[in-house]
Design a protein around this motif. Structure first.
Motif, PDB file in Angstrom:
ATOM      1  N   PHE A 108       1.003   3.910  -3.175  1.00 53.13           N
ATOM      2  CA  PHE A 108       0.671   5.324  -3.016  1.00 53.13           C
ATOM      3  C   PHE A 108       1.809   6.208  -3.498  1.00 53.13           C
ATOM      4  O   PHE A 108       1.600   7.166  -4.261  1.00 53.13           O
ATOM      5  N   GLY A 161       0.806  -1.207   0.000  1.00 54.78           N
ATOM      6  CA  GLY A 161       0.000   0.000   0.000  1.00 54.78           C
ATOM      7  C   GLY A 161       0.841   1.261   0.000  1.00 54.78           C
ATOM      8  O   GLY A 161       0.565   2.224  -0.733  1.00 54.78           O
ATOM      9  N   SER A 216      -8.336   6.553  -8.012  1.00 52.21           N
ATOM     10  CA  SER A 216      -7.806   5.281  -7.505  1.00 52.21           C
ATOM     11  C   SER A 216      -8.850   4.167  -7.501  1.00 52.21           C
ATOM     12  O   SER A 216      -8.515   3.018  -7.213  1.00 52.21           O
ATOM     13  N   ASN A 224      -5.198   4.746   1.176  1.00 48.42           N
ATOM     14  CA  ASN A 224      -6.298   4.627   0.227  1.00 48.42           C
ATOM     15  C   ASN A 224      -7.161   5.889   0.247  1.00 48.42           C
ATOM     16  O   ASN A 224      -7.569   6.405  -0.795  1.00 48.42           O
ATOM     17  N   ILE A 264      -3.946   0.313  -5.391  1.00 50.26           N
ATOM     18  CA  ILE A 264      -4.300   0.624  -4.011  1.00 50.26           C
ATOM     19  C   ILE A 264      -5.712   0.164  -3.656  1.00 50.26           C
ATOM     20  O   ILE A 264      -5.971  -0.270  -2.531  1.00 50.26           O
ATOM     21  N   GLN A 265      -6.642   0.222  -4.605  1.00 46.81           N
ATOM     22  CA  GLN A 265      -8.013  -0.204  -4.283  1.00 46.81           C
ATOM     23  C   GLN A 265      -8.080  -1.709  -4.043  1.00 46.81           C
ATOM     24  O   GLN A 265      -8.851  -2.175  -3.202  1.00 46.81           O
ATOM     25  N   VAL A 291      -3.040   1.048   5.320  1.00 47.97           N
ATOM     26  CA  VAL A 291      -3.640   1.051   3.982  1.00 47.97           C
ATOM     27  C   VAL A 291      -4.865   1.954   3.939  1.00 47.97           C
ATOM     28  O   VAL A 291      -5.110   2.648   2.935  1.00 47.97           O
ATOM     29  N   ASP A 292      -5.650   1.975   5.001  1.00 43.97           N
ATOM     30  CA  ASP A 292      -6.826   2.860   5.053  1.00 43.97           C
ATOM     31  C   ASP A 292      -6.415   4.320   4.851  1.00 43.97           C
ATOM     32  O   ASP A 292      -7.066   5.075   4.109  1.00 43.97           O
ATOM     33  N   PHE A 333      -6.505  -2.345  -0.617  1.00 44.40           N
ATOM     34  CA  PHE A 333      -7.480  -1.931   0.393  1.00 44.40           C
ATOM     35  C   PHE A 333      -8.507  -3.031   0.646  1.00 44.40           C
ATOM     36  O   PHE A 333      -8.804  -3.378   1.797  1.00 44.40           O
ATOM     37  N   ARG A 334      -9.051  -3.611  -0.428  1.00 45.21           N
ATOM     38  CA  ARG A 334     -10.048  -4.679  -0.278  1.00 45.21           C
ATOM     39  C   ARG A 334      -9.432  -5.956   0.279  1.00 45.21           C
ATOM     40  O   ARG A 334     -10.041  -6.659   1.093  1.00 45.21           O
ATOM     41  N   SER A 343      -5.764   8.680  -1.795  1.00 41.52           N
ATOM     42  CA  SER A 343      -5.407   8.350  -3.174  1.00 41.52           C
ATOM     43  C   SER A 343      -6.299   8.995  -4.227  1.00 41.52           C
ATOM     44  O   SER A 343      -6.018   8.892  -5.413  1.00 41.52           O
TER      45      SER A 343
END
Length: 393
Positions: free
Chosen positions: A255, A251, A347, A340, A354-355, A336-337, A358-359, A343
């Motif tokens: 970024f 992450g 994004s 994200n 990054i998405q 990561v939160d 994030f998931r 971003s």
């Protein structure tokens, strides 16, 4: 049987570094097809990484846990689903080494064998002449379609009507496969459902889970091996914790890769990297990544140190590993939160890493073993003088 000298940790990490372009290239394909690509599996196999937790006598490396955490976390820099799948294959290969030697001979007879596994006892076994008969299913069976064997949990019916947990070794070809892995995260891991229908399993391929969770095994050949001096859950938890760390690293890299030249729309900032808010976000995320690294490698160090010294484990020490897992997973998600959220709207496209990261890290935090709150509660119970409310420690 072949015996291979284990590569040094630095060499293994270098092999992973060389794989990262391939993993990143194939990550979107894995998402869309809900499994790892053939090219990725071939690259992993050729690198030797899948041998890290295989016994020496089958050409494996019997790598220590620090090496495992190093390699699995570096894989996570390339693709979270690949890192997760490799972690499961490593745990299950190590688990296979707990079965009697003749069963290991059968499993590892397949060149470059891949073994997946499920610890949730969601199938019923009933005694039969020479073994047991299994009925049931295992969901979240990571990499099963691309594996050769499963080491799965079940419950064994007893004459008094009670049930005891067991582990069974099953060829994947003996199981029905349900392609039901339609998820928001870790899509590339192919964690589908497998089903056993009136499946006979020979007695040699049945282990009682109680001794397994205590790190006791039925292998004579592995009796002196350092990597088999550790409890099962502590080993498994430390391995999968490295996946979370890898996602945090990924992450941060994703970024920073997109940062140069990006503006903040509807502001005067033509370069996002010049905004003080960005400086705060990157710095805070970096602290979270460092905290995740501290917990992940701290757990590995504890496992390696106690294994070499052949020291017994206390309940508090086992719970401490679960605590470290929860902390690693939570800090990774927090990092990561932050990144994200910083971003921007662009994004959300599928080709922006990054998405997906994030998931994927959110999915890890929902895992029953990795859930931070569950692990905090377990450690807190024990420190407060209560018994653990789970066998999985």
């Amino acid at each position: 049987m072949e015996t291979t000298a284990a590569p040094a940790r630095a060499e293994l990490v270098q092999r992973v570094t060389e794989l990262l372009p391939t993993l990143r290239k194939n990550a979107l394909w894995g998402e869309e097809n809900r499994r790892l690509s053939d090219e990725t599996i071939e690259a992993l196999t050729a690198s030797g990484i899948l041998k890290m937790r295989v016994p020496h006598r089958y050409g494996g490396y019997e790598s220590d846990m620090r090496s495992v955490v190093d390699v699995v976390s570096q894989l996570g820099r390339g693709d979270g689903a690949t890192s997760w799948t490799v972690a499961v294959w490593m745990i299950s290969a190590w688990m296979a080494g707990m079965f009697p030697d003749e069963v290991q001979d059968e499993i590892f007879a397949t060149p470059d064998v891949r073994i997946s596994g499920i610890l949730s006892p969601s199938a019923l076994a009933v005694p039969a002449d020479g073994g047991v008969v299994l009925n049931g299913k295992w969901s979240f069976n990571t990499g099963a379609q691309q594996s050769h064997w499963n080491t799965n949990a079940a419950v064994l019916a007893q004459p008094d009507g009670t049930h005891v947990p067991i582990m069974v070794a099953i060829p994947i070809s003996d199981l029905a496969v349900v392609d039901d892995w339609h998820t928001s995260g870790l899509r590339g891991s192919g964690s589908i459902t497998t089903i056993a229908e009136n499946l006979f399993v020979p007695q040699a391929r049945v282990l009682h889970m109680g001794p397994v969770l205590q790190g006791q095994h039925q292998s004579v050949a592995n009796a002196a091996s350092v990597i088999y001096r550790a409890p099962f859950m502590s080993t498994a938890c430390t391995t999968v914790g490295a996946v979370s760390l890898g996602m945090a690293l990924a992450g941060r890299e994703a970024f920073l890769d997109r940062l140069p030249g990006r503006k903040i729309t509807y502001t005067d900032y033509a370069n996002q990297g010049e905004a003080p808010v960005t400086h705060l976000q990157v710095a805070e995320a970096t602290v979270k990544v460092d905290e995740a690294r501290f917990h992940a490698f701290g757990a590995a160090e504890m496992l390696d140190t106690k294994a070499v010294a052949d020291e017994p484990w206390t309940i508090e020490e086992r719970a401490r590993i679960r605590l470290a897992l929860g902390a690693t997973t939570q800090r990774a998600k927090e990092a990561v939160d932050i990144l994200n959220a910083a971003s921007g709207g662009s994004s959300i496209y599928h080709d922006v890493p990054i998405q997906r990261i994030f998931r994927d890290v959110q999915t890890l935090n929902l895992h029953a073993i990795m859930n931070p709150s569950t692990n905090l509660e377990l450690y807190g119970r024990i420190i407060c003088g209560l018994e653990p409310n789970t066998l999985y420690i």
